[in-house]
Design an enzyme around this catalytic site. Structure first.
Site, PDB file in Angstrom:
ATOM      1  N   CYS A   1       0.166   3.750   2.809  1.00 18.49           N
ATOM      2  CA  CYS A   1       0.662   3.177   4.067  1.00 18.49           C
ATOM      3  C   CYS A   1       2.148   3.482   4.233  1.00 18.49           C
ATOM      4  CB  CYS A   1       0.436   1.665   4.107  1.00 18.49           C
ATOM      5  SG  CYS A   1      -1.300   1.184   3.996  1.00 18.49           S
TER       6      CYS A   1
ATOM      7  N   CYS B   1       0.822  -1.210   0.000  1.00 22.73           N
ATOM      8  CA  CYS B   1       0.000   0.000   0.000  1.00 22.73           C
ATOM      9  C   CYS B   1       0.861   1.267   0.000  1.00 22.73           C
ATOM     10  CB  CYS B   1      -0.910  -0.039   1.233  1.00 22.73           C
ATOM     11  SG  CYS B   1      -1.740   1.496   1.630  1.00 22.73           S
TER      12      CYS B   1
END
Length: 102
Positions: A29, A26
């Protein structure tokens, strides 16, 4: 030392617990990671920061209805008190934590 359950981790006595639901793949993230590290360092001993990989811990992600990542959930006395999906700035995160840090 036995591995602690998720419930044991979020029931940290005396300090709030900030849980980062993330995944290695991600992009947002990865953007959030250094912000979390900075905030954790600033609040060391006052806030516990835990990272939960949603790919490896699907049950925890489902339990808290994590539908997008990163999702941050702040637990105080074992209960979720704040939740944010997406990237959060360090000042915004610090301001949120102030209400719960002793």
């Amino acid at each position: 030392m036995p591995k602690k359950s998720f419930a044991e981790l979020i029931n940290s006595p005396g300090m709030p617990v900030l849980v980062d639901f993330y995944a290695d793949w991600c992009g947002p993230c990865k953007t959030m990671a250094p912000i979390l590290e900075q905030v954790a360092a600033q609040h060391q001993g006052k806030v516990k920061v835990i990272k939960i990989d949603v790919d490896r811990n699907q049950a925890a992600a489902q339990q808290f209805r994590v539908q997008s990542i990163p999702t941050l959930i702040l637990f105080h006395k074992g209960q979720p008190v704040w939740r944010q999906a997406g990237v959060v700035s360090a000042p915004q995160l610090t301001q949120t934590l102030q209400s719960y840090v002793q």
